[in-house]
Structures are given as structure tokens and as C-alpha cells.
Scaffold this motif. Structure first.
Motif, PDB file in Angstrom:
ATOM      1  N   ASP A 139       0.907  -1.375   0.053  1.00  0.00           N
ATOM      2  CA  ASP A 139       0.067   0.026   0.187  1.00  0.00           C
ATOM      3  C   ASP A 139       0.874   1.187  -0.073  1.00  0.00           C
ATOM      4  O   ASP A 139       0.515   2.403  -0.835  1.00  0.00           O
ATOM      5  N   ASP A 140       1.814   1.364   0.832  1.00  0.00           N
ATOM      6  CA  ASP A 140       2.946   2.462   0.723  1.00  0.00           C
ATOM      7  C   ASP A 140       3.534   2.517  -0.450  1.00  0.00           C
ATOM      8  O   ASP A 140       3.591   3.831  -1.145  1.00  0.00           O
ATOM      9  N   GLU A 141       3.916   1.511  -1.378  1.00  0.00           N
ATOM     10  CA  GLU A 141       4.409   1.586  -2.634  1.00  0.00           C
ATOM     11  C   GLU A 141       3.679   2.223  -3.693  1.00  0.00           C
ATOM     12  O   GLU A 141       3.877   2.966  -4.485  1.00  0.00           O
ATOM     13  N   ILE A 142       2.244   1.484  -3.600  1.00  0.00           N
ATOM     14  CA  ILE A 142       1.243   2.003  -4.160  1.00  0.00           C
ATOM     15  C   ILE A 142       0.728   3.512  -4.197  1.00  0.00           C
ATOM     16  O   ILE A 142       0.716   4.288  -5.278  1.00  0.00           O
ATOM     17  N   ARG A 143       0.956   3.906  -3.134  1.00  0.00           N
ATOM     18  CA  ARG A 143       0.599   5.233  -2.701  1.00  0.00           C
ATOM     19  C   ARG A 143       1.814   6.339  -3.147  1.00  0.00           C
ATOM     20  O   ARG A 143       1.695   7.220  -3.799  1.00  0.00           O
ATOM     21  N   GLN A 144       2.976   5.826  -2.779  1.00  0.00           N
ATOM     22  CA  GLN A 144       4.372   6.536  -3.451  1.00  0.00           C
ATOM     23  C   GLN A 144       4.287   6.690  -5.046  1.00  0.00           C
ATOM     24  O   GLN A 144       4.550   7.683  -5.487  1.00  0.00           O
ATOM     25  N   GLN A 186       4.143   9.877  -7.322  1.00  0.00           N
ATOM     26  CA  GLN A 186       5.285  10.197  -8.289  1.00  0.00           C
ATOM     27  C   GLN A 186       4.759  10.310  -9.711  1.00  0.00           C
ATOM     28  O   GLN A 186       5.105  10.997 -10.389  1.00  0.00           O
ATOM     29  N   THR A 187       3.476   9.522  -9.982  1.00  0.00           N
ATOM     30  CA  THR A 187       2.850   9.665 -11.187  1.00  0.00           C
ATOM     31  C   THR A 187       2.018  11.016 -11.282  1.00  0.00           C
ATOM     32  O   THR A 187       2.306  11.510 -12.357  1.00  0.00           O
ATOM     33  N   VAL A 188       1.603  11.707 -10.421  1.00  0.00           N
ATOM     34  CA  VAL A 188       1.092  12.846 -10.318  1.00  0.00           C
ATOM     35  C   VAL A 188       2.092  13.934 -10.644  1.00  0.00           C
ATOM     36  O   VAL A 188       1.875  14.763 -11.107  1.00  0.00           O
ATOM     37  N   HIS A 223      11.783   3.785 -14.398  1.00  0.00           N
ATOM     38  CA  HIS A 223      12.499   3.362 -13.271  1.00  0.00           C
ATOM     39  C   HIS A 223      11.733   3.384 -12.100  1.00  0.00           C
ATOM     40  O   HIS A 223      11.799   2.506 -11.229  1.00  0.00           O
ATOM     41  N   ALA A 224      10.782   4.329 -11.770  1.00  0.00           N
ATOM     42  CA  ALA A 224      10.030   4.209 -10.733  1.00  0.00           C
ATOM     43  C   ALA A 224       9.142   2.939 -10.875  1.00  0.00           C
ATOM     44  O   ALA A 224       8.802   2.320  -9.638  1.00  0.00           O
ATOM     45  N   VAL A 225       8.582   2.428 -11.776  1.00  0.00           N
ATOM     46  CA  VAL A 225       7.641   1.283 -12.002  1.00  0.00           C
ATOM     47  C   VAL A 225       8.607   0.204 -11.787  1.00  0.00           C
ATOM     48  O   VAL A 225       8.208  -0.839 -11.057  1.00  0.00           O
ATOM     49  N   GLN A 226       9.881  -0.006 -12.250  1.00  0.00           N
ATOM     50  CA  GLN A 226      10.633  -0.810 -12.120  1.00  0.00           C
ATOM     51  C   GLN A 226      11.189  -1.283 -10.621  1.00  0.00           C
ATOM     52  O   GLN A 226      10.959  -2.332  -9.766  1.00  0.00           O
ATOM     53  N   ASP A 227      11.486   0.088  -9.893  1.00  0.00           N
ATOM     54  CA  ASP A 227      11.841  -0.207  -8.299  1.00  0.00           C
ATOM     55  C   ASP A 227      10.374  -0.721  -7.747  1.00  0.00           C
ATOM     56  O   ASP A 227      10.583  -1.280  -6.613  1.00  0.00           O
ATOM     57  N   PHE A 228       9.435  -0.332  -8.069  1.00  0.00           N
ATOM     58  CA  PHE A 228       8.005  -0.670  -7.181  1.00  0.00           C
ATOM     59  C   PHE A 228       7.723  -2.215  -7.411  1.00  0.00           C
ATOM     60  O   PHE A 228       7.636  -3.083  -6.469  1.00  0.00           O
TER      61      PHE A 228
END
Length: 208
Positions: A102-107, A111-113, A177-182
Motif C-alpha cells: 500500500d505504501d509503495e502504491i501510494r508513493q 510520483q505519477t501525479v 525506473h519508478a515502475v521497475q523499483d516498485f
């Protein structure tokens, strides 16, 4: 004379296995047969030793079976307790992993916004810079030492297009990069849960 059966006879009798109680009853019946007038004393004495041995074997076997039953029941209780403990630990681990997800999805959403806002700002700047060079100057460009210092419109547009593409590529790279890290963090959490389950799913079958 009175028969002395000792203290707590009722409890000891009820706690004894059924086979033991039956053996004792058979022994009592055998003794009562001796007291009858038609009983053959010599024949009874001849059979008494063998009867006592058989009775002793029955008692020992009954208590051995009881002990094995109690050990098995204790093993089952221990295994059920371990399974319950493991289930509780798994539930806590899943809850913790879900919190991480949930924390990763929220972050990721944040980041997407932020990236979307950044892209809009970049697009606005591109439009603003492009608008500055859409019209050619009404007066001739100054001549410096007989060299016409003038940049063609198509060169300016090409340069602006290159800037726009570079900024968009940088934004896309940042998002990737953000998607890969998630995904990596999500996979690590799943692997950790699998290792935890495998580690704690080996129950000891050793009987006490």
C-alpha cells in the motif's frame, strides 16, 4: 473379611484402561470359581500360573496402548499449536507485506501525479518557447561585419523539437525506473513471504 482396595479406588478404577478393568474382573471371576464346592482345586492351581501370566500380558499391553495413545494425542496437540502459531505469523506477515505494498502504491501514485505535473510544465514551456519564434522579425536582421547573423526558423523549430523529445524521454525514463523499483520491491516482499512460509512449515514429528 473385608477387601481392602486402597485409597481413591474409584478414581484409579475409572482411570484404568477398559482392557485392564476387564482383566481384573476375569481374575476375580476365576478366584470366585475356586470358592465353589464343585471346584477342582488341583486343576485350578495348575491353570492359575498360566492365567496370571496371560492377565499380566494383557495389563502390560493395555497400558502400552494407552501410553502410545497419549503420546499421539500430545503430538497432535503440538502440531495443531504449531500450525496455529504459523497461521498467526503468516497473517501478521501478510498484513505487514500489504502495508508495504500500500505504501509503495501510494508513493507510486504520488510520483505519477508529480511526473504528470512535470510533463504539463514541460509542455507549457515548450509551447511558450515555440510561440516566441513562430513569427519572423519585421525588420531585417542586423549585419555584423557583412555576415548575416540569422538563424533559420526551421533550425529553431528543430532545436525546440529536440528539446521537447529529450525532456519527454527523460520523463518516461524516470517513470520506467519508478515502475521497475516498485515491481522489485513487490517481488522482494513476495519472496520474503514464501521463504518465511517454507521455513516455518516443517513440523517436528518426534514423540515425547
Amino acid at each position: 473379611m473385608a477387601l481392602n482396595v486402597g485409597q481413591d479406588f474409584k478414581k484409579r478404577w475409572l482411570d484404568a484402561p477398559e482392557a485392564v478393568r476387564q482383566t481384573y474382573l476375569d481374575d476375580l471371576n476365576r478366584i470366585c470359581d475356586l470358592l465353589t464346592p464343585e471346584s477342582n482345586l488341583q486343576a485350578w492351581l495348575d491353570n492359575d500360573k498360566r492365567a496370571m501370566q496371560v492377565a499380566q500380558l494383557k495389563v502390560e499391553q493395555a497400558y502400552a496402548d494407552l501410553k502410545a495413545q497419549l503420546i499421539e494425542e500430545a503430538r497432535v496437540r503440538k502440531q495443531l499449536a504449531l500450525e496455529k502459531s504459523l497461521a498467526e505469523k503468516r497473517a501478521l506477515q501478510q498484513q505487514y507485506n500489504q502495508q508495504l505494498i500500500d505504501d509503495e502504491i501510494r508513493q507510486f501514485q504520488q510520483q505519477t501525479v508529480s511526473l504528470a505535473a512535470m510533463r504539463e510544465d514541460i509542455q507549457s514551456e515548450i509551447i511558450e518557447y515555440t510561440a516566441r519564434y513562430t513569427e519572423n522579425p519585421s525588420t531585417p536582421a542586423p549585419d555584423y561585419a557583412n555576415n548575416h547573423f540569422k538563424v533559420a526558423d526551421h533550425q529553431i523549430m528543430s532545436e525546440l523539437e529536440s528539446v521537447r523529445l529529450r525532456l519527454e524521454l527523460e520523463a518516461e525514463t524516470f517513470i520506467e525506473h519508478a515502475v521497475q523499483d516498485f515491481r522489485a520491491k513487490l517481488k522482494a516482499a513476495s519472496d520474503e513471504e514464501i521463504k518465511y512460509i517454507l521455513k516455518n512449515s516443517k513440523f517436528s514429528d518426534t514423540s515425547e
